[in-house]
Design an enzyme around this catalytic site. Sequence first.
Site, mmCIF file in Angstrom:
data_model
loop_
_atom_site.group_PDB
_atom_site.id
_atom_site.type_symbol
_atom_site.label_atom_id
_atom_site.label_comp_id
_atom_site.label_asym_id
_atom_site.label_seq_id
_atom_site.Cartn_x
_atom_site.Cartn_y
_atom_site.Cartn_z
ATOM 1 N N GLY A 89 0.881 -1.285 0.201
ATOM 2 C CA GLY A 89 -0.057 -0.136 -0.035
ATOM 3 C C GLY A 89 0.816 1.155 -0.069
ATOM 4 N N GLY A 91 2.635 3.739 1.444
ATOM 5 C CA GLY A 91 3.134 4.093 2.698
ATOM 6 C C GLY A 91 3.681 5.627 2.790
ATOM 7 N N LYS A 112 3.839 12.780 -2.842
ATOM 8 C CA LYS A 112 4.558 11.637 -2.428
ATOM 9 C C LYS A 112 5.548 12.230 -1.374
ATOM 10 C CE LYS A 112 7.576 7.961 -4.113
ATOM 11 N NZ LYS A 112 7.982 7.386 -5.421
ATOM 12 N N ASP A 124 8.728 6.373 7.602
ATOM 13 C CA ASP A 124 8.375 7.693 8.330
ATOM 14 C C ASP A 124 7.430 8.337 7.225
ATOM 15 O OD1 ASP A 124 10.100 8.548 6.194
ATOM 16 O OD2 ASP A 124 11.541 9.565 7.209
ATOM 17 N N ARG A 175 3.039 13.844 -8.159
ATOM 18 C CA ARG A 175 2.862 13.220 -9.113
ATOM 19 C C ARG A 175 1.406 13.039 -9.831
ATOM 20 N NH1 ARG A 175 5.220 7.018 -7.739
ATOM 21 N NH2 ARG A 175 3.066 6.913 -6.554
ATOM 22 N N ARG A 182 -1.800 -0.673 -9.662
ATOM 23 C CA ARG A 182 -0.485 -1.378 -9.986
ATOM 24 C C ARG A 182 -1.037 -2.794 -10.127
ATOM 25 N NH1 ARG A 182 3.333 1.843 -6.540
ATOM 26 N NH2 ARG A 182 2.139 3.565 -6.589
ATOM 27 N N ASP A 251 4.526 -4.495 -7.235
ATOM 28 C CA ASP A 251 3.677 -3.135 -6.812
ATOM 29 C C ASP A 251 4.213 -2.037 -7.594
ATOM 30 O OD1 ASP A 251 6.060 -4.193 -5.193
ATOM 31 O OD2 ASP A 251 5.926 -2.398 -4.335
ATOM 32 N N ASN A 252 5.224 -2.071 -8.234
ATOM 33 C CA ASN A 252 5.695 -0.990 -9.100
ATOM 34 C C ASN A 252 5.525 -0.989 -10.710
ATOM 35 O OD1 ASN A 252 6.891 0.226 -6.745
ATOM 36 N ND2 ASN A 252 9.071 -0.782 -6.907
ATOM 37 N N ASP A 261 7.093 4.683 -10.314
ATOM 38 C CA ASP A 261 7.815 4.582 -8.958
ATOM 39 C C ASP A 261 9.483 4.547 -9.364
ATOM 40 O OD1 ASP A 261 6.139 4.686 -7.342
ATOM 41 O OD2 ASP A 261 6.091 2.819 -6.478
HETATM 42 P P1 AMP Z 1 9.120 1.581 -3.167
HETATM 43 O O1 AMP Z 1 10.312 0.561 -3.418
HETATM 44 O O2 AMP Z 1 9.454 2.858 -2.981
HETATM 45 O O3 AMP Z 1 8.494 1.506 -4.167
HETATM 46 O O4 AMP Z 1 8.384 1.377 -1.845
HETATM 47 C C1 AMP Z 1 7.971 -0.002 -1.427
HETATM 48 C C2 AMP Z 1 6.987 0.132 -0.355
HETATM 49 O O5 AMP Z 1 7.506 0.852 0.833
HETATM 50 C C3 AMP Z 1 5.744 1.177 -0.605
HETATM 51 O O6 AMP Z 1 4.483 0.451 -0.172
HETATM 52 C C4 AMP Z 1 6.051 2.346 -0.152
HETATM 53 O O7 AMP Z 1 4.884 3.025 0.186
HETATM 54 C C5 AMP Z 1 6.737 1.877 1.098
HETATM 55 N N1 AMP Z 1 7.659 3.014 1.596
HETATM 56 C C6 AMP Z 1 8.978 3.527 1.025
HETATM 57 N N2 AMP Z 1 9.434 4.432 1.640
HETATM 58 C C7 AMP Z 1 8.659 4.709 2.417
HETATM 59 C C8 AMP Z 1 8.823 5.541 3.685
HETATM 60 N N3 AMP Z 1 9.550 6.761 3.892
HETATM 61 N N4 AMP Z 1 7.938 5.935 4.530
HETATM 62 C C9 AMP Z 1 6.569 4.954 4.435
HETATM 63 N N5 AMP Z 1 6.478 3.937 3.428
HETATM 64 C C10 AMP Z 1 7.478 3.938 2.467
HETATM 65 MG MG MG Z 2 6.680 1.525 -4.797
#
Ligand code: AMP
Ligand code: MG
Length: 493
Positions: A89, A91, A112, A124, A175, A182, A251-252, A261
């Site tokens: 989801g 984050g 974002k 965070d 964005r 996805r 998920d990307n 992403d």
């Molecule tokens: P990503 O690899 O950036 O596509 O992120 C994978 C997952 O980690 C997704 O669910 C993002 O929303 C979550 N995520 C990445 N960075 C953060 C962050 N700093 N705080 C919260 N969730 C994060």
């Molecule tokens: Mg992602």
Amino acid sequence: MNRPALLHFENRFYTLGEQFFSRVTPEPLPDPYLISLNPAAAGMFGLDETHFDAELLDWMSGCQAPPGAEPLAMLYAGHQFGHFVPQLGDGRAILLGELQDRQGNAWEMQLKGAGMTPYSRSGDGRAVLRSTIREYLCSEAMHGLGIPTTRALCITGSDEEVYREQIETAAVLVRMAPSHVRFGSFEVFYYRNQHDQLRRLADHLLAHHFTHLRDEDRPCLALFAEVVDSTARLIAQWQLVGFSHGVMNTDNMSILGLTLDYGPFGFLDAYDPDFICNHSDHEGRYAFSRQPAIGRWNLTCLAQAMLPLFSDDPDAAVEMAQDALDGYEAAFMQAYSDGMRAKLGLMEKREDDHVLVTDLLQRMQANQVDYTRFFRTLACFKADENGKSSAAADEFVDRQAFWQWAGDYAQRLKQENSRDEERAMAMRAINPKYILRNYLAQNAIEKAEQKDFSEIDQLLKLLSKPFDEQPQYEAYAALPPDWAQGISVSCSS
Ligand code: AMP
Ligand code: MG
């Protein structure tokens, strides 16, 4: 400020109901300031810098939800580096709703880095300035290259400290995409056995994003087949331009076939099929040359999740999925070989063109030839002299290696009566002069960290016209400097 009345939010994803997302309130970015506004994206909504008053700044930095927005974090799952994670989801991305551009197209607007959501896990909810600049610039660079991608409206920043490997500052990227759904958006409901939600998600897509498929006999299967096709063509475009995504988890992967992403992405400098842009990818799962195969693997995950939508008979559903998946290789190969032919300025299609391409790529790899510079330089090739005066030879450590290939190339050009000048024009229109090399982004980041945002705007402008000769920016087309080798990009963002 007489801001266009167009900033009116619709909330079509929101109407799906709370099984598809969590409602959230963005966490204000303390004392935000505008870092960069993308004139091209802003112009789509009739906006420019003069509209960017305190209120708009508050909206774009999560300090205040714009009227009519229903902020939410989308739910999804995903296969990360081959392993299924049942719940991911957004984050740190918050969907405000959709805005219509001046042509009447609806764009989902996401913040974002606007704070924690129920899906933040140990994160965070923030995005660091560095990663925000990278996504902002690269998504617009891809758009400039004609490659399907999410877009970016602006970056707002703050002096708020964020902790990664070192202390950095927080920023918010706005964005935009027609949809951020996805592959993992389907997976989450399949593995929870929530087939009603699967169907509703598909219906939402068919109603708003695949309207041309609604009258098909099997609209969900047609939708899947279209995702197979658009993903194959997207990845072919990545390969053709030398783009490595870095984290091709399901998920990307965008259901609309968009590049989505941007994290530890990288463009090839010297041609290297084994290039791994993500320093956290120790196995090289997402190495450059593996992207096409991974695209298919990811589509297999999507197919699995969509099976209940294809047929009530499980065996029949598998067969249909298989048939649709079988279209992947052909779609990829067609897009890739047509694209390669175009890169070489070949107008006609010949059976054994792949031999010429493979031979070239092998020689380029052995000679560490810069991928982008080579094709751009090759535009000046003179067929009559077998490329003897071609500057493309200078890109090779061993020029003989180029000239040996150049003989075959010249012959092939002569077979189709290729005219040097026409070909040069056509080649320049598809072989970019400028790409977002890591070191260029790094220069913009380092200046921005000193509060000088000019380089971001400069790159944005340059990369919006990557095929044009821009003499004042000649240095941006040079080989990367030695220090660029030391830049390390990982998932940390
Ligand atoms: P990503 O690899 O950036 O596509 O992120 C994978 C997952 O980690 C997704 O669910 C993002 O929303 C979550 N995520 C990445 N960075 C953060 C962050 N700093 N705080 C919260 N969730 C994060
Ligand atoms: Mg992602």
